[in-house]
Design a protein around this motif. Structure first.
Motif, PDB file in Angstrom:
ATOM      1  N   LYS A  65       0.833  -1.207   0.000  1.00  0.00           N
ATOM      2  CA  LYS A  65       0.000   0.000   0.000  1.00  0.00           C
ATOM      3  C   LYS A  65       0.871   1.261   0.000  1.00  0.00           C
ATOM      4  CE  LYS A  65      -4.135   1.747   0.051  1.00  0.00           C
ATOM      5  NZ  LYS A  65      -5.177   1.391  -0.891  1.00  0.00           N
ATOM      6  N   LEU A  66       2.028   1.184   0.649  1.00  0.00           N
ATOM      7  CA  LEU A  66       2.938   2.329   0.696  1.00  0.00           C
ATOM      8  C   LEU A  66       3.346   2.766  -0.709  1.00  0.00           C
ATOM      9  CD1 LEU A  66       4.658   4.338   2.325  1.00  0.00           C
ATOM     10  CD2 LEU A  66       6.422   2.564   2.471  1.00  0.00           C
ATOM     11  N   ILE A  67       3.500   1.827  -1.607  1.00  0.00           N
ATOM     12  CA  ILE A  67       3.855   2.161  -2.997  1.00  0.00           C
ATOM     13  C   ILE A  67       2.785   3.061  -3.609  1.00  0.00           C
ATOM     14  CG2 ILE A  67       4.168   1.212  -5.325  1.00  0.00           C
ATOM     15  CD1 ILE A  67       5.434  -1.274  -3.878  1.00  0.00           C
ATOM     16  N   ALA A  68       1.523   2.704  -3.415  1.00  0.00           N
ATOM     17  CA  ALA A  68       0.421   3.519  -3.937  1.00  0.00           C
ATOM     18  C   ALA A  68       0.334   4.867  -3.227  1.00  0.00           C
ATOM     19  CB  ALA A  68      -0.903   2.764  -3.802  1.00  0.00           C
ATOM     20  N   ILE A  69       0.528   4.853  -1.924  1.00  0.00           N
ATOM     21  CA  ILE A  69       0.442   6.086  -1.134  1.00  0.00           C
ATOM     22  C   ILE A  69       1.527   7.070  -1.552  1.00  0.00           C
ATOM     23  CG2 ILE A  69       0.726   7.023   1.201  1.00  0.00           C
ATOM     24  CD1 ILE A  69      -0.698   4.415   2.197  1.00  0.00           C
ATOM     25  N   ARG A  70       2.724   6.569  -1.803  1.00  0.00           N
ATOM     26  CA  ARG A  70       3.845   7.455  -2.168  1.00  0.00           C
ATOM     27  C   ARG A  70       3.668   8.113  -3.532  1.00  0.00           C
ATOM     28  NH1 ARG A  70       9.201   4.637   0.283  1.00  0.00           N
ATOM     29  NH2 ARG A  70       9.025   5.568   2.356  1.00  0.00           N
ATOM     30  N   ARG A  71       2.775   7.605  -4.345  1.00  0.00           N
ATOM     31  CA  ARG A  71       2.490   8.273  -5.620  1.00  0.00           C
ATOM     32  C   ARG A  71       1.886   9.647  -5.373  1.00  0.00           C
ATOM     33  NH1 ARG A  71       0.071   2.893  -7.733  1.00  0.00           N
ATOM     34  NH2 ARG A  71       1.954   1.892  -8.516  1.00  0.00           N
ATOM     35  N   ILE A  72       1.168   9.786  -4.258  1.00  0.00           N
ATOM     36  CA  ILE A  72       0.524  11.054  -3.907  1.00  0.00           C
ATOM     37  C   ILE A  72       1.305  11.780  -2.812  1.00  0.00           C
ATOM     38  CG2 ILE A  72      -1.578  12.125  -3.014  1.00  0.00           C
ATOM     39  CD1 ILE A  72      -3.095   9.650  -4.117  1.00  0.00           C
ATOM     40  N   TYR A  73       1.688  11.047  -1.773  1.00  0.00           N
ATOM     41  CA  TYR A  73       2.378  11.621  -0.604  1.00  0.00           C
ATOM     42  C   TYR A  73       3.805  11.099  -0.598  1.00  0.00           C
ATOM     43  CZ  TYR A  73      -2.466  12.555   0.528  1.00  0.00           C
ATOM     44  OH  TYR A  73      -3.766  12.984   0.463  1.00  0.00           O
ATOM     45  N   LYS A  74       4.682  11.813  -1.264  1.00  0.00           N
ATOM     46  CA  LYS A  74       6.052  11.363  -1.547  1.00  0.00           C
ATOM     47  C   LYS A  74       6.896  11.066  -0.310  1.00  0.00           C
ATOM     48  CE  LYS A  74       5.639  12.402  -6.018  1.00  0.00           C
ATOM     49  NZ  LYS A  74       4.778  11.487  -6.718  1.00  0.00           N
ATOM     50  N   THR A  75       6.636  11.756   0.790  1.00  0.00           N
ATOM     51  CA  THR A  75       7.467  11.588   1.985  1.00  0.00           C
ATOM     52  C   THR A  75       6.865  10.629   3.013  1.00  0.00           C
ATOM     53  OG1 THR A  75       6.467  13.530   3.023  1.00  0.00           O
ATOM     54  CG2 THR A  75       8.471  13.889   1.707  1.00  0.00           C
ATOM     55  N   SER A  76       5.896   9.838   2.607  1.00  0.00           N
ATOM     56  CA  SER A  76       5.240   8.896   3.518  1.00  0.00           C
ATOM     57  C   SER A  76       6.237   7.882   4.064  1.00  0.00           C
ATOM     58  CB  SER A  76       4.135   8.139   2.788  1.00  0.00           C
ATOM     59  OG  SER A  76       3.175   9.020   2.297  1.00  0.00           O
ATOM     60  N   VAL A  77       6.009   7.484   5.316  1.00  0.00           N
ATOM     61  CA  VAL A  77       6.879   6.495   5.955  1.00  0.00           C
ATOM     62  C   VAL A  77       6.026   5.435   6.650  1.00  0.00           C
ATOM     63  CG1 VAL A  77       8.841   8.035   6.277  1.00  0.00           C
ATOM     64  CG2 VAL A  77       7.095   7.896   8.036  1.00  0.00           C
ATOM     65  N   LEU A  78       6.553   4.234   6.707  1.00  0.00           N
ATOM     66  CA  LEU A  78       5.897   3.133   7.389  1.00  0.00           C
ATOM     67  C   LEU A  78       6.168   3.258   8.886  1.00  0.00           C
ATOM     68  CD1 LEU A  78       4.253   0.613   6.724  1.00  0.00           C
ATOM     69  CD2 LEU A  78       6.393  -0.654   6.614  1.00  0.00           C
ATOM     70  N   ILE A  79       5.115   3.112   9.688  1.00  0.00           N
ATOM     71  CA  ILE A  79       5.209   3.245  11.150  1.00  0.00           C
ATOM     72  C   ILE A  79       5.012   1.867  11.777  1.00  0.00           C
ATOM     73  CG2 ILE A  79       4.196   4.341  13.193  1.00  0.00           C
ATOM     74  CD1 ILE A  79       5.534   6.313  11.287  1.00  0.00           C
ATOM     75  N   LYS A  80       5.900   1.507  12.689  1.00  0.00           N
ATOM     76  CA  LYS A  80       5.744   0.249  13.413  1.00  0.00           C
ATOM     77  C   LYS A  80       4.636   0.367  14.448  1.00  0.00           C
ATOM     78  CE  LYS A  80      10.149   0.071  14.583  1.00  0.00           C
ATOM     79  NZ  LYS A  80      11.396  -0.394  15.184  1.00  0.00           N
ATOM     80  N   PRO A  81       4.042  -0.760  14.833  1.00  0.00           N
ATOM     81  CA  PRO A  81       3.015  -0.712  15.873  1.00  0.00           C
ATOM     82  C   PRO A  81       3.581  -0.155  17.176  1.00  0.00           C
ATOM     83  CG  PRO A  81       3.112  -2.885  14.855  1.00  0.00           C
ATOM     84  CD  PRO A  81       4.281  -2.097  14.336  1.00  0.00           C
ATOM     85  N   GLU A  82       2.719   0.544  17.913  1.00  0.00           N
ATOM     86  CA  GLU A  82       3.151   1.080  19.198  1.00  0.00           C
ATOM     87  C   GLU A  82       3.090  -0.014  20.248  1.00  0.00           C
ATOM     88  OE1 GLU A  82       0.809   4.466  20.159  1.00  0.00           O
ATOM     89  OE2 GLU A  82       1.326   5.493  18.316  1.00  0.00           O
TER      90      GLU A  82
END
Length: 85
Positions: A65-82
């Motif tokens: 999903k991050l691949i699709a998200i980065r098409r719009i939000y270039k600086t997106s990062v994956l967050i580990k569970p808290e």
């Protein structure tokens, strides 16, 4: 899509924005339209509001999903569970 707090603590999310409240609300609304099949959350972590997308059970699903998200939000990062205590 409703995801309760306990479920979120076990899932990976993608952070698409961190900043002020007004921009966070705008980004959240845009993300809800762009990704209607994926939950979008607005959280406050001092000193910023954070917009996060997804509640992925596996890292593989989150990265896809991050691949699709980065098409719009270039600086997106994956967050580990808290971690919970």
């Amino acid at each position: 899509h409703r995801v309760d707090r306990r479920q979120r603590q076990m899932c990976k999310e993608t952070e698409i924005y961190a900043g002020n409240y007004q921009n966070a609300q705008k980004i959240m609304a845009e993300a809800q339209v762009a990704f209607p099949d994926t939950p979008v959350f607005l959280d406050f972590r001092s000193p910023s509001y954070r917009v996060r997308v997804g509640a992925f059970a596996t890292r593989l699903a989150a990265e896809k999903k991050l691949i699709a998200i980065r098409r719009i939000y270039k600086t997106s990062v994956l967050i580990k569970p808290e971690k919970t205590m």
